[in-house]
Design an enzyme around this catalytic site. Structure first.
Site, PDB file in Angstrom:
ATOM      1  N   HIS A  60       7.761  -9.092  -0.937  1.00  9.84           N
ATOM      2  CA  HIS A  60       8.360  -8.044  -1.780  1.00  9.84           C
ATOM      3  C   HIS A  60       7.755  -8.018  -3.180  1.00  9.84           C
ATOM      4  CE1 HIS A  60      11.749  -8.193   1.294  1.00  9.84           C
ATOM      5  NE2 HIS A  60      11.285  -6.970   1.335  1.00  9.84           N
ATOM      6  N   GLY A 136      12.027   9.517   6.649  1.00 11.37           N
ATOM      7  CA  GLY A 136      11.240   9.529   5.413  1.00 11.37           C
ATOM      8  C   GLY A 136      10.381  10.767   5.262  1.00 11.37           C
ATOM      9  N   ASP A 153       7.594   0.670   2.492  1.00  9.43           N
ATOM     10  CA  ASP A 153       7.984  -0.661   2.969  1.00  9.43           C
ATOM     11  C   ASP A 153       8.404  -0.533   4.425  1.00  9.43           C
ATOM     12  OD1 ASP A 153       8.829  -3.226   3.275  1.00  9.43           O
ATOM     13  OD2 ASP A 153      10.554  -3.073   1.947  1.00  9.43           O
ATOM     14  N   PRO A 160       9.785   3.918  15.303  1.00  5.81           N
ATOM     15  CA  PRO A 160      10.193   4.853  14.246  1.00  5.81           C
ATOM     16  C   PRO A 160       9.218   4.918  13.064  1.00  5.81           C
ATOM     17  CG  PRO A 160      11.859   3.097  14.549  1.00  5.81           C
ATOM     18  CD  PRO A 160      10.788   2.885  15.574  1.00  5.81           C
TER      19      PRO A 160
END
Ligand code: SPD
Length: 275
Positions: A60, A136, A153, A160
């Site tokens: 991250h 998205g 991310d 998907p």
């Protein structure tokens, strides 16, 4: 006690001992939470490890901070995917950030993160965070010229998330960025997922003028070597811009100012040749 194996390629797997396994079927995927002696809690989507309590910071921090530091003043940030909340948490460490939108297609991932991964998801209910449960690609169509930084991310380009690695999608990302906008995408393992990596970077280069690939370690991801791709039309992402802002970032455990300033220096030759 069980041994969980992620089959990373047809020939390679990563096996981790688990003391407990919980399985949840969502509308989109199978979500598994493992309790493991070595990595703490581990989140697995459709058989692929997404995050672990022990090494999540490595991913991250490297995904989020370079893009936000390179922007002159990031105020509006969008995270696509990332329902565990780790990228949201890191983005909120930047004092200039006023709002972070999270667009996650699978609400169940957020519920699971909040229940089992509180140290990762702890900023999902921050007043600056707004959660959208949407696809998205469709979401971006409603948000033209809006974000300073967009963080992709995603999970791997199967199921998907497949759509999130295509030129058409990157064009939509570009359309949702404001002037000086920057995108960063996780672009898979250049060692064990060469095809995914090369394809993603190629598609990104078709859309953005300035593109830079850097790498980092994530022990539970394939080969332990991960890639990130920065892209912008107006900002030269290859430059170590705004490094003086680094000191405003608190609680970093992986990224250092030196790593940020030399982000691309450690990109190995074989990876450069693939981009
Ligand atoms: N092979 C797994 C790649 C996962 C990348 N995204 C993870 C999301 C964590 N926030």
């Amino acid at each position: 006690m069980i041994w969980f194996t992620e089959y990373q390629t047809e020939n390679v797997g990563l096996t981790i001992k688990a003391t407990q396994v919980k399985t949840i079927k969502s509308k989109y995927q199978e979500i598994v939470v493992l309790d493991t002696p070595e990595f703490g809690k581990v989140l697995v989507l459709d058989g692929a490890i997404q995050t672990t309590e022990r090494d999540e910071f490595m991913y991250h921090e490297m995904l989020v901070h370079p893009a936000l530091l390179k922007h002159p003043e990031p105020k509006r940030v969008l995270v696509i995917g990332g329902g565990d909340g780790g990228s949201v948490r890191e983005a909120l460490k930047h004092p200039s950030v006023e709002e972070v939108h999270l667009c996650e297609i699978d609400e169940e991932v957020i519920f699971v993160a909040e229940k089992y991964f509180p140290t990762i998801s702890n900023k999902l209910r921050d007043p600056k965070t707004k959660i959208f449960i949407e696809d998205g690609s469709q979401f971006l169509e409603e948000k033209k010229d809006f974000y300073d930084v967009i963080i992709l991310d995603s999970s791997d380009p199967v199921g998907p998330a497949e759509i999130l690695f295509k030129e058409e999608f990157y064009k939509k990302v570009k359309g949702s960025l404001r002037e000086n906008g920057i995108m960063v995408a996780q672009t898979e393992s250049p060692f064990l997922q060469k095809d995914y990596f090369e394809k993603a970077v190629k598609e990104i280069k078709k859309v953005f003028k300035n593109v830079g690939v850097y790498t980092g370690f994530v022990p539970t991801y394939p080969a332990g070597m991960w890639s990130y791709t920065l892209a912008s039309d107006n900002i030269n992402v290859l430059e170590p811009l705004n490094a003086e802002r680094f000191s405003s970032l608190k609680d970093l455990k992986y990224l250092t100012k030196d790593i940020y300033e030399n982000l691309f220096s450690l990109t190995p030759q074989f990876v450069r040749e693939m981009t």
